[in-house]
Write a protein that holds these residues in place. Structure first.
Motif, PDB file in Angstrom:
ATOM      1  N   LEU A 185      -9.118  -6.864  -0.907  1.00 48.60           N
ATOM      2  CA  LEU A 185      -7.727  -6.131  -2.298  1.00 48.60           C
ATOM      3  C   LEU A 185      -8.085  -4.540  -1.715  1.00 48.60           C
ATOM      4  CD1 LEU A 185     -10.291  -7.040  -5.892  1.00 48.60           C
ATOM      5  CD2 LEU A 185      -8.077  -8.134  -5.165  1.00 48.60           C
ATOM      6  N   THR A 186      -7.206  -3.992  -2.040  1.00 50.22           N
ATOM      7  CA  THR A 186      -6.531  -2.463  -1.246  1.00 50.22           C
ATOM      8  C   THR A 186      -6.939  -1.710  -2.932  1.00 50.22           C
ATOM      9  OG1 THR A 186      -5.584  -3.270   0.828  1.00 50.22           O
ATOM     10  CG2 THR A 186      -5.743  -1.003  -0.536  1.00 50.22           C
ATOM     11  N   ALA A 187      -7.339  -0.405  -2.334  1.00 50.30           N
ATOM     12  CA  ALA A 187      -7.507   0.256  -3.850  1.00 50.30           C
ATOM     13  C   ALA A 187      -6.782   1.509  -3.602  1.00 50.30           C
ATOM     14  CB  ALA A 187      -9.215   0.699  -4.215  1.00 50.30           C
ATOM     15  N   VAL A 188      -6.072   2.622  -3.651  1.00 51.09           N
ATOM     16  CA  VAL A 188      -5.158   3.786  -3.305  1.00 51.09           C
ATOM     17  C   VAL A 188      -5.953   4.660  -4.950  1.00 51.09           C
ATOM     18  CG1 VAL A 188      -3.365   4.848  -3.059  1.00 51.09           C
ATOM     19  CG2 VAL A 188      -3.052   2.511  -2.388  1.00 51.09           C
ATOM     20  N   GLY A 189      -6.366   5.909  -3.814  1.00 53.47           N
ATOM     21  CA  GLY A 189      -6.777   7.298  -5.306  1.00 53.47           C
ATOM     22  C   GLY A 189      -6.859   8.203  -4.421  1.00 53.47           C
ATOM     23  N   TYR A 190      -7.630   9.323  -4.518  1.00 53.76           N
ATOM     24  CA  TYR A 190      -7.277  10.327  -3.670  1.00 53.76           C
ATOM     25  C   TYR A 190      -8.383  11.141  -3.775  1.00 53.76           C
ATOM     26  CZ  TYR A 190      -3.112  12.598  -4.660  1.00 53.76           C
ATOM     27  OH  TYR A 190      -1.154  12.826  -5.588  1.00 53.76           O
ATOM     28  N   SER A 191      -8.744  11.347  -2.446  1.00 52.03           N
ATOM     29  CA  SER A 191      -9.902  11.403  -2.087  1.00 52.03           C
ATOM     30  C   SER A 191     -10.556  12.987  -1.376  1.00 52.03           C
ATOM     31  CB  SER A 191     -10.868  10.813  -1.821  1.00 52.03           C
ATOM     32  OG  SER A 191     -11.963  11.083  -0.993  1.00 52.03           O
ATOM     33  N   ASP A 192     -11.659  13.642  -1.891  1.00 53.69           N
ATOM     34  CA  ASP A 192     -12.002  15.293  -1.519  1.00 53.69           C
ATOM     35  C   ASP A 192     -13.339  14.572   0.089  1.00 53.69           C
ATOM     36  OD1 ASP A 192     -14.065  14.827  -2.738  1.00 53.69           O
ATOM     37  OD2 ASP A 192     -13.892  16.724  -3.796  1.00 53.69           O
ATOM     38  N   LYS A 193     -13.186  13.706   0.683  1.00 45.92           N
ATOM     39  CA  LYS A 193     -14.210  13.786   1.392  1.00 45.92           C
ATOM     40  C   LYS A 193     -14.228  14.346   2.586  1.00 45.92           C
ATOM     41  CE  LYS A 193     -17.158  10.381   2.704  1.00 45.92           C
ATOM     42  NZ  LYS A 193     -18.782  10.018   2.032  1.00 45.92           N
ATOM     43  N   TYR A 194     -12.772  14.408   3.019  1.00 48.64           N
ATOM     44  CA  TYR A 194     -12.476  15.380   4.524  1.00 48.64           C
ATOM     45  C   TYR A 194     -11.534  16.838   4.337  1.00 48.64           C
ATOM     46  CZ  TYR A 194     -13.385   9.452   6.322  1.00 48.64           C
ATOM     47  OH  TYR A 194     -13.977   9.124   5.944  1.00 48.64           O
ATOM     48  N   ARG A 195     -11.505  16.576   3.491  1.00 48.10           N
ATOM     49  CA  ARG A 195      -9.970  17.605   3.017  1.00 48.10           C
ATOM     50  C   ARG A 195     -11.005  18.275   1.690  1.00 48.10           C
ATOM     51  NH1 ARG A 195      -9.757  17.073   8.134  1.00 48.10           N
ATOM     52  NH2 ARG A 195      -7.300  17.520   8.536  1.00 48.10           N
ATOM     53  N   ALA A 196     -11.108  19.753   1.852  1.00 44.26           N
ATOM     54  CA  ALA A 196     -11.284  20.625   0.067  1.00 44.26           C
ATOM     55  C   ALA A 196     -10.246  20.218  -0.656  1.00 44.26           C
ATOM     56  CB  ALA A 196     -11.436  21.821  -0.011  1.00 44.26           C
ATOM     57  N   THR A 223       0.537  -1.315   0.196  1.00 44.77           N
ATOM     58  CA  THR A 223       0.600   0.331   0.322  1.00 44.77           C
ATOM     59  C   THR A 223       1.165   1.539   0.245  1.00 44.77           C
ATOM     60  OG1 THR A 223      -2.072  -1.375   1.470  1.00 44.77           O
ATOM     61  CG2 THR A 223      -1.439   1.141   1.055  1.00 44.77           C
ATOM     62  N   ARG A 224       1.964   1.217   0.348  1.00 44.82           N
ATOM     63  CA  ARG A 224       2.826   2.530   0.269  1.00 44.82           C
ATOM     64  C   ARG A 224       3.407   3.135  -0.159  1.00 44.82           C
ATOM     65  NH1 ARG A 224       6.802   2.172   5.594  1.00 44.82           N
ATOM     66  NH2 ARG A 224       7.458   3.896   4.252  1.00 44.82           N
ATOM     67  N   SER A 225       4.065   1.388  -1.430  1.00 39.41           N
ATOM     68  CA  SER A 225       4.547   1.735  -2.780  1.00 39.41           C
ATOM     69  C   SER A 225       3.411   2.288  -3.205  1.00 39.41           C
ATOM     70  CB  SER A 225       4.907   0.508  -2.543  1.00 39.41           C
ATOM     71  OG  SER A 225       6.029  -0.393  -2.423  1.00 39.41           O
ATOM     72  N   ALA A 226       2.042   1.394  -3.659  1.00 37.14           N
ATOM     73  CA  ALA A 226       1.202   2.457  -4.059  1.00 37.14           C
ATOM     74  C   ALA A 226       0.951   3.351  -3.431  1.00 37.14           C
ATOM     75  CB  ALA A 226       0.398   1.334  -4.032  1.00 37.14           C
ATOM     76  N   ARG A 227       1.045   3.834  -2.553  1.00 26.69           N
ATOM     77  CA  ARG A 227       0.831   6.022  -2.986  1.00 26.69           C
ATOM     78  C   ARG A 227       1.627   6.166  -3.357  1.00 26.69           C
ATOM     79  NH1 ARG A 227      -2.191   6.886   3.236  1.00 26.69           N
ATOM     80  NH2 ARG A 227      -3.689   5.970   2.610  1.00 26.69           N
ATOM     81  N   LEU A 228       3.589   5.866  -3.436  1.00 28.05           N
ATOM     82  CA  LEU A 228       4.202   6.843  -3.963  1.00 28.05           C
ATOM     83  C   LEU A 228       4.432   6.567  -5.449  1.00 28.05           C
ATOM     84  CD1 LEU A 228       7.130   4.885  -1.711  1.00 28.05           C
ATOM     85  CD2 LEU A 228       6.383   7.472  -1.490  1.00 28.05           C
ATOM     86  N   GLY A 279      -7.337   5.051  -9.606  1.00 30.45           N
ATOM     87  CA  GLY A 279      -6.602   4.673  -9.443  1.00 30.45           C
ATOM     88  C   GLY A 279      -5.888   3.518  -9.056  1.00 30.45           C
ATOM     89  N   PRO A 280      -5.112   2.515  -8.775  1.00 33.18           N
ATOM     90  CA  PRO A 280      -4.154   1.232  -8.496  1.00 33.18           C
ATOM     91  C   PRO A 280      -5.547   0.767  -7.440  1.00 33.18           C
ATOM     92  CG  PRO A 280      -3.595   2.695  -7.450  1.00 33.18           C
ATOM     93  CD  PRO A 280      -4.043   3.592  -8.219  1.00 33.18           C
ATOM     94  N   VAL A 281      -5.734  -0.977  -7.952  1.00 33.94           N
ATOM     95  CA  VAL A 281      -6.138  -1.652  -7.164  1.00 33.94           C
ATOM     96  C   VAL A 281      -5.497  -2.760  -6.767  1.00 33.94           C
ATOM     97  CG1 VAL A 281      -8.321  -3.647  -6.557  1.00 33.94           C
ATOM     98  CG2 VAL A 281      -8.643  -1.001  -7.807  1.00 33.94           C
ATOM     99  N   LEU A 282      -5.075  -3.423  -5.561  1.00 33.43           N
ATOM    100  CA  LEU A 282      -3.640  -4.364  -5.202  1.00 33.43           C
ATOM    101  C   LEU A 282      -4.243  -5.505  -4.999  1.00 33.43           C
ATOM    102  CD1 LEU A 282      -1.782  -1.858  -3.037  1.00 33.43           C
ATOM    103  CD2 LEU A 282      -0.826  -2.123  -5.734  1.00 33.43           C
ATOM    104  N   ASN A 283      -3.749  -6.262  -5.459  1.00 32.16           N
ATOM    105  CA  ASN A 283      -4.382  -7.735  -5.580  1.00 32.16           C
ATOM    106  C   ASN A 283      -2.779  -8.466  -4.839  1.00 32.16           C
ATOM    107  OD1 ASN A 283      -4.092 -10.225  -5.029  1.00 32.16           O
ATOM    108  ND2 ASN A 283      -5.147 -10.648  -6.845  1.00 32.16           N
ATOM    109  N   LEU A 284      -3.610  -8.464  -3.269  1.00 32.77           N
ATOM    110  CA  LEU A 284      -2.288  -8.509  -1.775  1.00 32.77           C
ATOM    111  C   LEU A 284      -1.975  -9.654  -1.942  1.00 32.77           C
ATOM    112  CD1 LEU A 284      -4.805  -6.746   0.685  1.00 32.77           C
ATOM    113  CD2 LEU A 284      -2.147  -5.901  -0.801  1.00 32.77           C
ATOM    114  N   GLY A 285      -1.967 -10.914  -3.007  1.00 38.17           N
ATOM    115  CA  GLY A 285      -1.901 -12.227  -2.888  1.00 38.17           C
ATOM    116  C   GLY A 285      -0.780 -12.426  -4.653  1.00 38.17           C
TER     117      GLY A 285
END
Length: 631
Positions: free
Chosen positions: A103-114, A4-9, A151-157
């Motif tokens: 599965l883990t998805a990583v992306g940008y979101s404005d759910k909590y911040r403008a 997950t940290r790698s995907a965020r980078l 955003g990317p979706v990671l297969n942890l397997g």
């Protein structure tokens, strides 16, 4: 460093048609959704680790015609104008997850911040959803928030990106949404896809930054125990080799997968696509991983250093998997001594069972008995002129498709009833821009007997004579004979042919419009003779020669008095025996093609191959068996 940290980078914010997410997928390339980036050629602004970047959409899915969700696959490849030096790249793996897998998805979101911020969500894969005939992944038990699209979706397997976030089912719920499998990139422009995937595979073969999957049991297994890192090395080797012809990949997949495996739904543009599809089939075939079968086939054809490196990979992985070294040596042995399959376009003209004046036309691309692709479904019953016109119109594209993958000349096989064997197929001129170009001069054109495809009783005789013909490939002349008796009936001709078991190539004295030639052809086909030659323009045969009519015994050559001139049929026969007799049977169609060229060059003087017809009927080259249907 975890996945997950790698995907965020590797995560980027994309500002194109809308604002969403994307990820660095190869040096200088970003993958995102088409509904985020926009159409091909559109400029895109991107943000990565505080840096502002410019990009251009290299290729993208087409926009919807009437609004609504962007059609499948809703993917885009963005090329960066000035990519950051040494930026990381996410590793992707084409395998579709198992049901219930996390599965883990990583992306940008404005759910909590403008201002949108990176966010990760953990989903459970709940199965497939077909959208516009394309397979999508259904994600549940977490929220797909606005801004995550692309955003990317990671297969942890497997430890790789398996999909790209597309849509949410409902905001502010854990109903999840849809993601597009990463393999659907193959549906985009092939040249852009190849550039992306080769850059991706080269990077990950050299850089070990991307971590393995957290679960050792699944992370290190790939295609029957080949490790993920070994896969990356293999893909890197293939990425540095010359690109394959796309038309060669379906038969290559069939060779490694087996004849009863369905062909992939997605197109294949690179060798890694074939291996990814083989990966999805499960365990090894006959103890050897299917990836090895394809990698070895590529290694056999690769010259120089790329082939040596690929062979070395196969040998080292074979040792690691404790495969039999003799099996590996057999896989890597050059197949140059094996006979090459003559590729062809098969055209079948079949009379309608309702009205014999009408014909059904069907067409196939033949690349081997296990690789026969329909080029045109069987047409409705058409008048002959319309059926022939349809075949002429479709032929150039099919010939071009086969011609792109090899240097050998593509053959045209016309499977027709005997009443159509006087049609001037070899004189067709199907290329609109080259009105002078004849089909029979550019390609080997041969006739085949329609009846023999449907009559199993004839097959043993047909096979027997063909095998005799090909057994002594160095001297085809020994199997040739001339039929030139104007008085012989069916029984006489059958008696002669059946008394000559080695006879496999019959030369007719003239056109089929001469009754004796038509009779000889009819009996020859029923007796299994696989090769027949004649001149369509010769309406005289033996009877029109200065020499007296041949005696009523059909012989390998017309007997005549000492010092007398040979009849025209014998001259024709002797010329053909000289032209073809020393060539192996497999080369006769090509030899006849060259003779047609010489005949055109000899005009207006004339040439013995003028209007030459070759019926060349290899019983091993069969059409695919039609599937059963409910009555």
């Amino acid at each position: 460093m975890d996945l997950t940290r790698s995907a965020r980078l590797c995560l980027v914010q994309v500002r194109g048609r809308t604002t969403g997410s994307g990820f660095l997928a190869a040096p200088g390339y970003v993958v995102t959704c088409a509904h985020v980036a926009g159409a091909a050629g559109s400029p895109v602004k991107l943000s990565w680790q505080g840096a502002e970047l410019d990009g251009m959409v290299l290729t993208a899915s087409a926009a919807p015609l009437y609004g609504g969700l962007w059609p499948y696959p809703d993917l885009a490849i963005v090329e960066l104008a000035d990519p950051p030096v040494g930026h990381p790249c996410a590793w992707w793996h084409d395998q579709i997850p198992m049901g219930g897998q996390q599965l883990t998805a990583v992306g940008y979101s404005d759910k909590y911040r403008a201002e949108p911020e990176p966010l990760s969500s953990t989903f459970v894969y709940q199965g497939d959803q077909f959208l516009d005939d394309g397979l999508m992944l259904r994600l549940k038990q977490d929220e797909v928030t606005p801004g995550m699209s692309g955003g990317p979706v990671l297969n942890l397997g497997t430890g790789g990106v398996c999909a790209v976030v597309k849509a949410t089912r409902m905001d502010s719920t854990d109903m999840g949404g849809l993601a597009t499998p990463i393999g659907a990139l193959r549906s985009l422009d092939p040249s852009a896809y190849r550039a992306l995937v080769r850059a991706h595979d080269t990077f990950h073969a050299q850089d070990t930054w991307w971590p393995d999957a957290p679960s050792r049991d699944t992370a290190l297994q790939w295609s029957a125990h080949i490790t993920i890192r070994a896969q990356r090395k293999l893909f890197g080797l293939l990425a540095t080799a010359p690109g394959p012809a796309p038309e060669s990949l379906p038969p290559a997949f069939r060779d490694a997968a087996g004849r009863y495996v369905a062909m992939p739904d997605l197109p294949m543009h690179e060798h890694r696509d074939v291996i990814s599809e083989l990966d999805g089939l499960g365990g090894p075939d006959h103890g050897i991983p299917r990836a090895f079968l394809h990698a070895a086939a590529v290694a056999r054809e690769l010259p120089g250093d790329p082939g040596i490196r690929l062979r070395s990979w196969i040998e080292s992985q074979g040792d690691a998997l404790q495969l039999d070294r003799r099996d590996l040596a057999q896989l890597l042995r050059s197949s140059s001594s094996s006979p090459t399959v003559q590729r062809s376009v098969m055209v079948r003209l079949k009379p309608s069972s309702v009205d014999l004046r009408l014909y059904h036309m069907a067409m196939w691309r033949y690349e081997g008995q296990d690789t026969i692709s329909p080029a045109a479904a069987e047409s409705a019953a058409l008048p002959l002129a319309e059926a022939l016109a349809l075949a002429r119109r479709l032929l150039p594209e099919q010939l071009a498709l086969l011609g792109r993958s090899h240097s050998d000349t593509v053959m045209v096989e016309l499977i027709v009833p005997q009443e159509l064997m006087e049609e001037d197929f070899e004189e067709w001129k199907p290329w609109a821009r080259h009105a002078w170009a004849s089909l029979g001069r550019r390609h080997p054109v041969v006739l085949r007997d329609l009846e023999r495809f449907d009559d199993e009783e004839l097959r043993p005789y047909w096979l027997s004579r063909w095998h005799r013909f090909t057994a002594d490939a160095a001297d085809g002349a020994r199997s040739m004979a001339l039929a030139c008796d104007d008085e012989a009936d069916h029984e006489m001709i059958e008696g002669w042919i059946e008394s000559e078991p080695a006879l496999a190539a019959l030369v007719l004295a003239g056109s089929l419009r001469i009754p004796s030639s038509g009779t000889a052809l009819e009996v020859a086909l029923a007796s299994g003779v696989p090769v027949v030659l004649w001149r369509r323009s010769d309406r005289q045969g033996c009877s029109g020669s200065a020499h007296s009519a041949c005696p009523s015994q059909i012989a390998r050559a017309c007997p005549r008095d000492v010092g007398s001139e040979p009849c025209s049929a014998e001259t024709f026969f002797n010329s053909l025996r000289r032209d073809l007799g020393e060539a192996p049977p497999s080369q006769w169609p090509e030899q006849v093609r060259q003779l047609r060229g010489k005949a055109a060059l000899a005009r207006p003087v004339g040439h013995h191959a003028q209007d030459l017809v070759l019926l060349w009927d290899d019983p091993e080259r069969q059409l695919p068996v039609a599937p059963l249907r409910y009555a």
